[in-house]
Motif scaffolding. Structure first.
Motif, PDB file in Angstrom:
ATOM      1  N   ARG A 247       0.953  -1.026   0.013  1.00  0.00           N
ATOM      2  CA  ARG A 247      -0.072   0.071   0.031  1.00  0.00           C
ATOM      3  C   ARG A 247       0.755   1.164  -0.087  1.00  0.00           C
ATOM      4  N   VAL A 248       0.411   2.169  -0.535  1.00  0.00           N
ATOM      5  CA  VAL A 248       1.053   3.619  -0.728  1.00  0.00           C
ATOM      6  C   VAL A 248       0.206   4.553  -0.044  1.00  0.00           C
ATOM      7  N   LEU A 249       0.882   5.144   0.927  1.00  0.00           N
ATOM      8  CA  LEU A 249      -0.259   5.833   1.926  1.00  0.00           C
ATOM      9  C   LEU A 249       0.854   7.173   2.113  1.00  0.00           C
ATOM     10  N   PRO A 250       0.049   8.304   1.946  1.00  0.00           N
ATOM     11  CA  PRO A 250       0.609   9.550   2.241  1.00  0.00           C
ATOM     12  C   PRO A 250       0.411   9.863   3.765  1.00  0.00           C
ATOM     13  N   LEU A 251       1.473  10.998   4.110  1.00  0.00           N
ATOM     14  CA  LEU A 251       1.315  11.416   5.570  1.00  0.00           C
ATOM     15  C   LEU A 251       1.844  12.749   5.745  1.00  0.00           C
ATOM     16  N   HIS A 252       0.972  13.598   5.966  1.00  0.00           N
ATOM     17  CA  HIS A 252       1.308  15.048   6.019  1.00  0.00           C
ATOM     18  C   HIS A 252      -0.093  15.867   6.952  1.00  0.00           C
ATOM     19  N   GLY A 253       0.475  16.971   7.387  1.00  0.00           N
ATOM     20  CA  GLY A 253      -0.483  17.532   7.987  1.00  0.00           C
ATOM     21  C   GLY A 253      -1.723  18.018   7.523  1.00  0.00           C
ATOM     22  N   GLY A 254      -1.797  17.842   6.120  1.00  0.00           N
ATOM     23  CA  GLY A 254      -3.024  18.080   5.378  1.00  0.00           C
ATOM     24  C   GLY A 254      -4.148  17.242   5.371  1.00  0.00           C
ATOM     25  N   LEU A 255      -3.744  15.869   5.887  1.00  0.00           N
ATOM     26  CA  LEU A 255      -4.736  14.728   5.711  1.00  0.00           C
ATOM     27  C   LEU A 255      -5.709  14.828   6.834  1.00  0.00           C
ATOM     28  N   SER A 256      -6.821  14.089   6.579  1.00  0.00           N
ATOM     29  CA  SER A 256      -7.694  13.919   7.847  1.00  0.00           C
ATOM     30  C   SER A 256      -7.216  13.113   8.863  1.00  0.00           C
ATOM     31  N   HIS A 257      -7.752  12.886  10.112  1.00  0.00           N
ATOM     32  CA  HIS A 257      -7.254  12.267  11.271  1.00  0.00           C
ATOM     33  C   HIS A 257      -7.280  10.739  10.862  1.00  0.00           C
ATOM     34  N   GLU A 258      -8.240  10.470   9.912  1.00  0.00           N
ATOM     35  CA  GLU A 258      -8.219   8.795   9.568  1.00  0.00           C
ATOM     36  C   GLU A 258      -7.233   8.497   8.615  1.00  0.00           C
ATOM     37  N   GLY A 270       1.395  -9.950   6.238  1.00  0.00           N
ATOM     38  CA  GLY A 270       1.640 -10.285   4.562  1.00  0.00           C
ATOM     39  C   GLY A 270       1.586  -9.185   3.871  1.00  0.00           C
ATOM     40  N   GLU A 271       1.080  -7.989   4.453  1.00  0.00           N
ATOM     41  CA  GLU A 271       1.075  -6.484   3.421  1.00  0.00           C
ATOM     42  C   GLU A 271       2.181  -5.966   3.995  1.00  0.00           C
ATOM     43  N   ARG A 272       2.576  -5.014   2.910  1.00  0.00           N
ATOM     44  CA  ARG A 272       3.582  -3.905   3.330  1.00  0.00           C
ATOM     45  C   ARG A 272       3.114  -2.608   2.929  1.00  0.00           C
ATOM     46  N   LYS A 273       3.697  -1.646   3.287  1.00  0.00           N
ATOM     47  CA  LYS A 273       3.528  -0.322   3.218  1.00  0.00           C
ATOM     48  C   LYS A 273       4.476   0.545   2.830  1.00  0.00           C
ATOM     49  N   ILE A 274       4.378   1.684   1.977  1.00  0.00           N
ATOM     50  CA  ILE A 274       5.310   2.671   1.761  1.00  0.00           C
ATOM     51  C   ILE A 274       4.430   3.974   2.139  1.00  0.00           C
ATOM     52  N   VAL A 275       5.240   4.564   3.171  1.00  0.00           N
ATOM     53  CA  VAL A 275       4.590   5.998   3.609  1.00  0.00           C
ATOM     54  C   VAL A 275       5.392   7.055   3.194  1.00  0.00           C
TER      55      VAL A 275
END
Length: 834
Positions: A247-258, A270-275
């Motif tokens: 999974r490719v997941l963004p992380l910054h202050g402009g995102l919602s809490h969820e 079994g799953e990996r992520k790229i933050v």
């Protein structure tokens, strides 16, 4: 409280002793030590706290929420009971809350509401090495509160990379406690990005290589949201045909809490992520499962330019301290690896640490808070780095323009206090308050949240990024040609709704506003950035700067715009965000922005005083016309300024006037008590000797009526004029009876030029200045040509005369050349009369 051991546990007894024995402490704990989540809980039961709260500052909202959630979980509670948080637009605290994790602006609001912080026993400044403006301000205000109101208030500064000694000294010689961190070995791999390669492409290549070479999740550091979106698109393309379950997941202050929580939480087996994260993930956060860090080496910072009075977002290289913080993220849970997209040589050239925000930021928010606090001069507070004087001056000018400070520039007005209570930048707060009487509060709230966002628009294929603010308002409201990220749109709409409730603004009147309402509201926030189009198509801003749109912008034909964001590059900055305006409406709604001025000046070409009246909007001239009657005093003053700039040659000098000036200079050379009438002195004292005679005059032609000699004579008292005639006469009567003018051009050697024959019978050189100075005699032939210069006539008669006589007798045989000049008769004729 969790029993899982952390490195900080070993330092807690020493920290407790330090705080019990003094008013504060400095805790230096390496990344991974556990200071953020362990220290507040460990201190909660200390006797000196006396049941009061602990307030802990975190630089970022995401870190504040995460720390509060972690501590609440350690207590087996929900956030909002013993542990709560207060961040922008979001609060979870209750009657039982003893630990409040807040962002820095919230602490400022708490201090302004209760300067003594009566229900707080300890204030913790976490990650203080980031040296944000609000953290420095919060510490300075807390120090004064402790000094004046609450000597029992404890202050704790915590950091991983801070130089502890200056902070300890600022806290009054507070003890320093140190703790080692807990980190696993991290291998560092340098793989420099090719110059021509885009950052997102280099990140995508490194991420795919890391997925193949290592286990665990990836944390990628990028400078901003635009780069995160671009890298996300590249990675999704590459992963589409791969075998990785990632999974490719963004992380910054402009995102919602969820969305933020999704990036932080562990994934199923079994799953990996790229933050893909900004520097928000640099400190205080643990992203579960990360064993690989990919660091672009870039970060985005806001920098204020004192040259232009504008702030801009710059992409800069990280400091060595930040690079080490990022690298440490890979070793929090197990051994890891860090890919740095630069070379080892570039690493050695990185600055050791980032500049404090105080030295680069717009200081208007800080100055307003100080004025509300009651501090007119920031020098009254204790700072690690004092605010720069030039940025402070520009902040003071802006706040005065916004009506936030009184005439002294030191005290907050009632309007300024209301602005500060909103917790927004003063520009935005002023706009919000001014919008309400116009019935535009709802739109102002939308504009406020949009301006605080980097850019909510997402551009589809073929769309040119637009500088039009209205397109963003439309996208926020869910219509228009441009689309917004849905999560960002929901979050911003929720923030706008909360802001409307706080302001008491009417519900949104979507689609009912006038076309220029956005520009009108922007003008309240940016009165120094109202722009008028020039013939070149570029704009002159009311603050004096130039600006222009890039190609293809819809606003490029607007005669008037208001600019919210520029790139501050070159003489004419590129406009990034603006809205159209209508001049007549601007001047009607904000008449204070229009000033009238009269300019009386010296026209060097016409050699005359001219006057013009102007109506101006800042640096923009709206109307200009000649002035009629000029005030006498002002006209005379400008006339004298014109004479000073052009020189005294504007006056009608005569030979007699110049001779009088030279005679006065001669007298002063031999007696310093005489007044100085040199050109330099006369220019410096025009008001004394000329102003009274120049009444009613305004040009060189008028000045020709003056008699300069009479003016100079009037500058000397009568007794001086009498003595001047005696000691520096205008003429000397020679033995022949002729009155020969005396030349005082050289005050050391005044001279007369006289024919030799007119001096026969004169035994000695004549003297002036009461006999102190001999005249220089320039002896002339009958044809007025010089034949001899002497200051000793007696010696001339006894010696050189006979050689001169021989020569003259040969050239002028009909003239009288006696053998004995002392016994001869002086004559103006060829020969004496018989």
């Amino acid at each position: 409280m969790s029993n899982s051991p952390l490195p900080i546990d070993e330092a807690l007894p020493e920290l407790k002793r330090a705080l019990a024995g003094s008013g504060g402490a400095v805790l230096v704990a390496e990344p991974g030590a556990g200071k953020t989540t362990r220290v507040p809980l460990a201190l909660l039961g200390e006797i000196w706290l006396q049941g009061r709260k602990i307030v802990m500052l975190e630089p970022r909202r995401l870190a504040a929420r995460s720390a509060a959630a972690y501590m609440a979980k350690a207590l087996g509670e929900q956030v909002g009971r013993t542990v709560g948080y207060r961040v922008k637009m979001d609060t979870k605290v209750g009657a039982e809350t003893r630990i409040e994790v807040v962002t820095e602006g919230v602490l400022t609001r708490m201090l302004q509401a209760d300067p003594a912080l009566e229900d707080v026993g300890l204030v913790i400044f976490d990650e203080f090495h980031e040296r944000s403006l609000q953290a420095d301000l919060g510490l300075a205000l807390s120090l004064q509160s402790r000094a004046l109101l609450r000597e029992d208030l404890k202050l704790l500064v915590m950091s991983a990379t801070l130089e502890a000694e200056p902070a300890a000294a600022l806290l009054g010689g507070a003890p320093v406690v140190r703790s080692s961190g807990r980190s696993f070995p991290v291998e560092t791999v340098y793989r420099p990005k090719p110059t021509a390669e885009k950052t997102e492409e280099a990140v995508a290549r490194a991420a795919m290589d890391a997925l193949r070479a290592h286990e665990g999740d990836l944390l990628v550091f990028l400078p901003g949201m635009a780069e995160i979106r671009a890298a996300e698109a590249r990675l999704r393309e590459r992963l589409r045909d791969s075998a990785f379950n990632v999974r490719v997941l963004p992380l910054h202050g402009g995102l919602s809490h969820e969305e933020q929580d999704r990036a932080l939480a562990p994934l199923p087996e079994g799953e990996r992520k790229i933050v893909l994260a900004t520097s928000v993930a640099e400190t205080s956060l643990t992203v579960e499962g990360v064993t690989v860090v990919i660091d672009s080496g870039l970060m985005r910072v806001s920098r204020f330019s004192p040259r232009t009075g504008m702030s801009r977002l710059d992409t800069v290289t990280v400091s060595a301290a930040s690079a080490d913080q990022r690298r440490g993220r890979a070793g929090r849970l197990r051994p890891g690896v860090c890919y740095r997209l630069w070379s080892a040589e570039q690493q050695s050239a990185l600055p050791p640490r980032s500049q404090p925000e105080m030295m680069e930021a717009d200081l208007a928010p800080l100055l307003l808070e100080l004025a509300v606090w009651g501090i007119g001069d920031p020098g009254e507070l204790d700072w690690l780095d004092a605010p720069p004087a030039r940025a402070l001056q520009q902040a003071r000018e802006l706040l005065g323009q916004l009506g936030a400070l009184d005439g002294s520039g030191r005290n907050a007005t009632e309007h300024g206090r209301r602005m500060a209570e909103l917790g927004k930048h003063p520009r935005i707060a002023h706009m919000l308050l001014r919008s309400l009487p116009l019935g535009l509060g709802s739109l102002a709230c939308d504009i406020a949240v949009v301006l605080e966002e980097r850019d909510l628009l997402r551009y589809s294929g073929g769309q040119t990024p637009t500088a039009d603010l209205r397109a963003r308002i439309e996208a926020l409201r869910g219509y228009g040609a441009y689309q917004a990220d849905e999560g960002t749109r929901r979050r911003l709409n929720e923030e706008a709704r909360r802001l409307r409730r706080e302001l008491g603004a009417e519900p949104s009147g979507e689609g009912k506003e006038r076309a220029d309402d956005c520009g009108l509201l922007l003008a309240f926030a940016y009165p120094d950035r109202i722009g008028r189009q020039r013939e070149s198509g570029k704009y002159l801003l009311s603050g004096g700067r130039g600006a222009e749109f890039g190609r293809g912008q819809e606003l490029i034909r607007e005669p008037w715009v208001v600019v919210a964001d520029v790139d501050d590059a070159g003489a004419d900055s590129r406009i990034r965000l603006a809205a159209p305006a209508v001049l007549e409406r601007l001047t009607a709604v904000m008449p204070e922005a229009v000033t009238a001025e009269s300019d009386v000046f010296w026209d060097a070409e016409a050699k005359a005083v001219r006057g013009r009246g102007r109506r101006k909007l800042g640096a923009i001239v709206l109307e200009e016309k000649p002035l009629g009657q000029l005030p006498d005093e002002l006209r005379t003053r400008v006339l004298l300024e014109g004479i000073r700039s052009e020189g005294l040659e504007l006056l009608p000098w005569t030979k007699a006037a110049r001779q009088f000036q030279e005679r006065a200079a001669f007298a002063r050379r031999h007696d310093e008590s005489w007044p100085d009438l040199s050109d330099e002195a006369l220019l410096a004292t025009l008001e004394d000797w000329l102003a009274g005679y120049a009444d009613g005059m305004k040009s060189r032609a008028d000045l020709q009526q003056l008699n300069v000699k009479e003016l100079l004579e009037a500058a000397l008292p009568w007794e001086r004029r009498r003595r001047l005639d005696e000691e520096a006469p205008t003429h000397w009567t020679v033995p022949s009876g002729s009155r020969v003018p005396i030349d005082y051009g050289d005050p050391d050697a005044p001279f007369v030029a006289v024919r030799l024959q007119e001096l026969f019978g004169l035994p000695e050189t004549p003297r002036i200045a009461g006999g102190r100075v001999p005249l220089t005699l320039r002896l002339l032939s009958p044809a007025q040509r010089p034949v001899q210069v002497t200051r000793d006539l007696a010696s001339f008669w006894s010696g050189a005369y006979f050689e001169v006589r021989k020569d003259l007798k040969g050239r002028y045989p009909k003239h009288y050349w006696p053998d004995n000049p002392l016994e001869a008769e002086a004559t103006r004729r060829v020969r004496p009369r018989q």
